[in-house]
Write a protein that holds these residues in place. Structure first.
Motif, PDB file in Angstrom:
ATOM      1  N   VAL A  93     -15.743 -15.193  10.291  1.00 34.66           N
ATOM      2  CA  VAL A  93     -16.605 -14.876   9.144  1.00 34.66           C
ATOM      3  C   VAL A  93     -15.993 -13.724   8.362  1.00 34.66           C
ATOM      4  CG1 VAL A  93     -18.917 -14.134   8.438  1.00 34.66           C
ATOM      5  CG2 VAL A  93     -18.635 -15.609  10.439  1.00 34.66           C
ATOM      6  N   ARG A  94     -15.891 -13.893   7.043  1.00 32.31           N
ATOM      7  CA  ARG A  94     -15.335 -12.828   6.206  1.00 32.31           C
ATOM      8  C   ARG A  94     -16.400 -11.765   5.968  1.00 32.31           C
ATOM      9  NH1 ARG A  94     -10.910 -13.598   3.079  1.00 32.31           N
ATOM     10  NH2 ARG A  94     -11.873 -12.823   1.181  1.00 32.31           N
ATOM     11  N   ARG A  95     -16.077 -10.535   6.274  1.00 33.31           N
ATOM     12  CA  ARG A  95     -17.021  -9.423   6.114  1.00 33.31           C
ATOM     13  C   ARG A  95     -16.424  -8.404   5.161  1.00 33.31           C
ATOM     14  NH1 ARG A  95     -21.737 -10.347   9.467  1.00 33.31           N
ATOM     15  NH2 ARG A  95     -21.004 -11.673  11.154  1.00 33.31           N
ATOM     16  N   THR A  96     -17.238  -7.908   4.274  1.00 32.48           N
ATOM     17  CA  THR A  96     -16.764  -6.978   3.253  1.00 32.48           C
ATOM     18  C   THR A  96     -17.553  -5.682   3.309  1.00 32.48           C
ATOM     19  OG1 THR A  96     -16.214  -8.854   1.839  1.00 32.48           O
ATOM     20  CG2 THR A  96     -16.374  -6.714   0.771  1.00 32.48           C
ATOM     21  N   ARG A  97     -16.860  -4.586   3.191  1.00 30.70           N
ATOM     22  CA  ARG A  97     -17.523  -3.280   3.126  1.00 30.70           C
ATOM     23  C   ARG A  97     -16.791  -2.400   2.126  1.00 30.70           C
ATOM     24  NH1 ARG A  97     -20.299  -5.953   5.724  1.00 30.70           N
ATOM     25  NH2 ARG A  97     -21.355  -5.552   7.700  1.00 30.70           N
ATOM     26  N   CYS A  98     -17.495  -1.377   1.643  1.00 28.00           N
ATOM     27  CA  CYS A  98     -16.897  -0.451   0.676  1.00 28.00           C
ATOM     28  C   CYS A  98     -16.340   0.787   1.379  1.00 28.00           C
ATOM     29  CB  CYS A  98     -17.955   0.013  -0.320  1.00 28.00           C
ATOM     30  SG  CYS A  98     -18.518  -1.298  -1.379  1.00 28.00           S
ATOM     31  N   TYR A  99     -15.167   1.187   0.980  1.00 23.60           N
ATOM     32  CA  TYR A  99     -14.569   2.426   1.485  1.00 23.60           C
ATOM     33  C   TYR A  99     -13.881   3.129   0.323  1.00 23.60           C
ATOM     34  CZ  TYR A  99     -15.339   0.344   6.046  1.00 23.60           C
ATOM     35  OH  TYR A  99     -15.936  -0.231   7.146  1.00 23.60           O
ATOM     36  N   SER A 100     -13.866   4.429   0.397  1.00 23.50           N
ATOM     37  CA  SER A 100     -13.171   5.203  -0.642  1.00 23.50           C
ATOM     38  C   SER A 100     -11.804   5.601  -0.123  1.00 23.50           C
ATOM     39  CB  SER A 100     -13.954   6.476  -0.970  1.00 23.50           C
ATOM     40  OG  SER A 100     -15.233   6.161  -1.438  1.00 23.50           O
ATOM     41  N   PRO A 101     -10.731   5.279  -0.859  1.00 22.39           N
ATOM     42  CA  PRO A 101      -9.424   5.790  -0.451  1.00 22.39           C
ATOM     43  C   PRO A 101      -9.466   7.309  -0.350  1.00 22.39           C
ATOM     44  CG  PRO A 101      -9.176   4.159  -2.195  1.00 22.39           C
ATOM     45  CD  PRO A 101     -10.650   4.448  -2.072  1.00 22.39           C
ATOM     46  N   ALA A 102      -8.803   7.842   0.671  1.00 20.53           N
ATOM     47  CA  ALA A 102      -8.801   9.297   0.859  1.00 20.53           C
ATOM     48  C   ALA A 102      -7.482   9.913   0.413  1.00 20.53           C
ATOM     49  CB  ALA A 102      -9.049   9.635   2.331  1.00 20.53           C
ATOM     50  N   ASN A 103      -6.526   9.073   0.068  1.00 18.56           N
ATOM     51  CA  ASN A 103      -5.205   9.609  -0.286  1.00 18.56           C
ATOM     52  C   ASN A 103      -5.194  10.149  -1.712  1.00 18.56           C
ATOM     53  OD1 ASN A 103      -5.318   6.521  -0.527  1.00 18.56           O
ATOM     54  ND2 ASN A 103      -3.763   7.057  -2.021  1.00 18.56           N
ATOM     55  N   SER A 104      -4.167  10.921  -1.984  1.00 18.80           N
ATOM     56  CA  SER A 104      -3.944  11.388  -3.354  1.00 18.80           C
ATOM     57  C   SER A 104      -3.528  10.210  -4.218  1.00 18.80           C
ATOM     58  CB  SER A 104      -2.820  12.435  -3.342  1.00 18.80           C
ATOM     59  OG  SER A 104      -2.307  12.617  -4.642  1.00 18.80           O
ATOM     60  N   VAL A 105      -3.921  10.221  -5.476  1.00 21.96           N
ATOM     61  CA  VAL A 105      -3.474   9.145  -6.369  1.00 21.96           C
ATOM     62  C   VAL A 105      -1.969   9.248  -6.601  1.00 21.96           C
ATOM     63  CG1 VAL A 105      -5.707   9.017  -7.531  1.00 21.96           C
ATOM     64  CG2 VAL A 105      -3.912  10.443  -8.512  1.00 21.96           C
ATOM     65  N   HIS A 106      -1.378  10.379  -6.220  1.00 15.58           N
ATOM     66  CA  HIS A 106       0.063  10.576  -6.420  1.00 15.58           C
ATOM     67  C   HIS A 106       0.854  10.352  -5.126  1.00 15.58           C
ATOM     68  CE1 HIS A 106      -1.162  12.224 -10.237  1.00 15.58           C
ATOM     69  NE2 HIS A 106      -1.887  13.143  -9.632  1.00 15.58           N
ATOM     70  N   ALA A 107       0.209   9.767  -4.107  1.00 12.38           N
ATOM     71  CA  ALA A 107       0.895   9.578  -2.813  1.00 12.38           C
ATOM     72  C   ALA A 107       2.240   8.888  -3.032  1.00 12.38           C
ATOM     73  CB  ALA A 107       0.012   8.764  -1.878  1.00 12.38           C
ATOM     74  N   ALA A 108       3.301   9.513  -2.551  1.00 10.83           N
ATOM     75  CA  ALA A 108       4.655   9.030  -2.859  1.00 10.83           C
ATOM     76  C   ALA A 108       4.950   7.682  -2.216  1.00 10.83           C
ATOM     77  CB  ALA A 108       5.678  10.064  -2.380  1.00 10.83           C
ATOM     78  N   ASP A 109       4.277   7.365  -1.118  1.00 14.33           N
ATOM     79  CA  ASP A 109       4.599   6.098  -0.442  1.00 14.33           C
ATOM     80  C   ASP A 109       3.814   4.917  -1.008  1.00 14.33           C
ATOM     81  OD1 ASP A 109       2.064   6.562   0.509  1.00 14.33           O
ATOM     82  OD2 ASP A 109       2.635   6.743   2.622  1.00 14.33           O
ATOM     83  N   GLY A 110       2.934   5.161  -1.987  1.00 10.59           N
ATOM     84  CA  GLY A 110       2.184   4.069  -2.612  1.00 10.59           C
ATOM     85  C   GLY A 110       1.155   3.426  -1.704  1.00 10.59           C
ATOM     86  N   GLN A 111       0.917   4.029  -0.545  1.00 11.73           N
ATOM     87  CA  GLN A 111      -0.023   3.412   0.382  1.00 11.73           C
ATOM     88  C   GLN A 111      -1.447   3.924   0.144  1.00 11.73           C
ATOM     89  OE1 GLN A 111       1.036   2.603   4.337  1.00 11.73           O
ATOM     90  NE2 GLN A 111       3.232   2.588   3.953  1.00 11.73           N
ATOM     91  N   ILE A 112      -2.380   3.126   0.610  1.00 10.53           N
ATOM     92  CA  ILE A 112      -3.804   3.479   0.506  1.00 10.53           C
ATOM     93  C   ILE A 112      -4.255   3.941   1.881  1.00 10.53           C
ATOM     94  CG2 ILE A 112      -6.121   2.576   0.053  1.00 10.53           C
ATOM     95  CD1 ILE A 112      -4.754   0.306  -1.556  1.00 10.53           C
TER      96      ILE A 112
END
Ligand code: FES
Length: 376
Positions: A93-112
């Motif tokens: 079953v597909r389950r969806t939840r909301c989360y806020s990214p905690a990283n900087s928008v300038h994170a050099a590795d482009g990861q979330i």
């Protein structure tokens, strides 16, 4: 486009994407669609959906998990403070939840970076904490929400959070630090004890490194040594942050704490300086809900019927064996919106009663008052 995104996505970002988007290819891949075939090569490939590979899993506290995610090329980035919807498949079953990214928008590795706190009844957050491993692929929405740092950064910033509400304000703090923000920033966080403080080491390191950042940790457990003790209250705030009225304030935390903060800002007539994000719904008092239970919940399309037990329509639909789409389950993402054909519902966020006619409603925050018929 970020150079650190999933390599498969770079491939798709060339002329191949145009070819795959053509009507001819769409016709050839009907009924499954192009993505089903792309997945055979790489599960993160998709023409237009955001997918991300889990690259790291770490546990900062006993009940939380922090995931690093490498998104594909469809990810358009976010503003610090916004949230996204994460979808995982659990037992088919597909389950969806909301989360806020905690990283900087300038994170050099482009990861979330997402941090989830597993709480009682937190089906998805428990799965993320216990079962997610590097290499797994999850689906994401684009970033959403108006709770975000404004483009014109405020000079004086006050960030207030409680529990796992720390994540959006952590993104704000990290972003401001990466930008070399020189204005004063106060980071005021409430949690039970030092062992519950997510990002504890990093916060201490930032405060030690940046003279303009003040860290105020408030622990409910009075045995613990934070800068502050106990729950939020006006006198404590006035003593710890005397210029709070001048600050652009960003708030995210549990409903009780948020209510207490909002009350102070409202009494002082400075609500326009307070920006807030709810990460749990503020429920209508149980007495109101139970008092209005009765009648039936009718699911017209699936021809099912249940006795109204006063729970949200989403919970009652699931209890009846239905699988309506849902995301945040707290009235933010609108994923669960569906058509009410008749009957009255109460919005659990504000207690408001609807009329009895047809309307689109968010079933995760609506409880039926008497008999209600839904187009599900
Ligand atoms: S599930 Fe997000 S608004 Fe209902």
């Amino acid at each position: 486009m970020n150079s650190n995104m999933n390599p498969g996505s770079r491939l798709l970002s060339t002329g191949l994407r145009r070819v795959l988007s053509s009507r001819v290819v769409a016709a050839m891949t009907t009924p499954h669609g192009v993505d089903r075939y792309l997945e055979l090569f790489d599960p993160t490939w998709s023409l237009d959906q955001v997918r991300a590979e889990v690259t790291a899993v770490r546990r900062q506290t006993a009940d939380s998990v922090t995931l690093s995610l490498r998104p594909n090329g469809n990810w358009q980035g976010f503003r610090a403070g916004q949230f996204l919807r994460l979808t995982v498949e659990i037992d088919g079953v597909r389950r969806t939840r909301c989360y806020s990214p905690a990283n900087s928008v300038h994170a050099a590795d482009g990861q979330i970076e997402l941090t989830a706190k597993a709480h009682a009844g937190g089906f998805v957050s428990k799965f993320l904490r216990d079962a997610v491993r590097p290499g797994m692929v999850v689906s994401l929405s684009q970033a959403e929400g108006s709770f975000a740092l404004p483009q014109q950064r405020p000079e004086r910033v006050l960030l207030i959070s409680g529990g796992s509400g720390i994540t959006p304000v952590m993104a704000m703090l990290r972003t401001l630090c990466d930008e070399g923000h020189s204005g004063r920033i106060t980071f005021l966080h409430y949690c039970r004890a030092a062992s519950d403080l997510i990002y504890a080491e990093e916060l201490a390191a930032i405060a030690a490194r940046c003279p303009n950042v003040e860290l105020l940790r408030a622990f409910a457990d009075t045995e613990q040594c934070g800068e502050l003790q106990g729950l939020f209250h006006r006198e404590q705030l006035a003593a710890a942050v005397p210029d709070y009225a001048e600050a652009a304030t960003f708030l995210c935390g549990p409903p009780g704490m948020m209510q207490a903060v909002r009350k102070v800002w409202a009494e002082d007539g400075i609500e326009q300086r307070l920006h807030l994000e709810h990460f749990t719904a503020s429920p209508t008092p149980a007495s109101e809900v139970i008092g209005s239970a009765g009648g039936e919940v009718r699911f017209a399309r699936s021809e099912r019927l249940a006795a109204n037990n006063g729970a949200t329509l989403l919970d009652q639909a699931e209890a009846a064996g239905l699988r309506p789409e849902a995301g945040c389950r707290m009235g933010i993402c609108h994923t669960c919106t569906c058509r009410k054909l008749s009957g009255q519902v109460r919005d659990t966020r504000n207690g408001r009663l609807s009329d009895g006619g047809e309307a689109d409603i968010q079933i995760c925050v609506s409880v039926p008052v008497g008999t209600v018929t839904l187009d599900i």
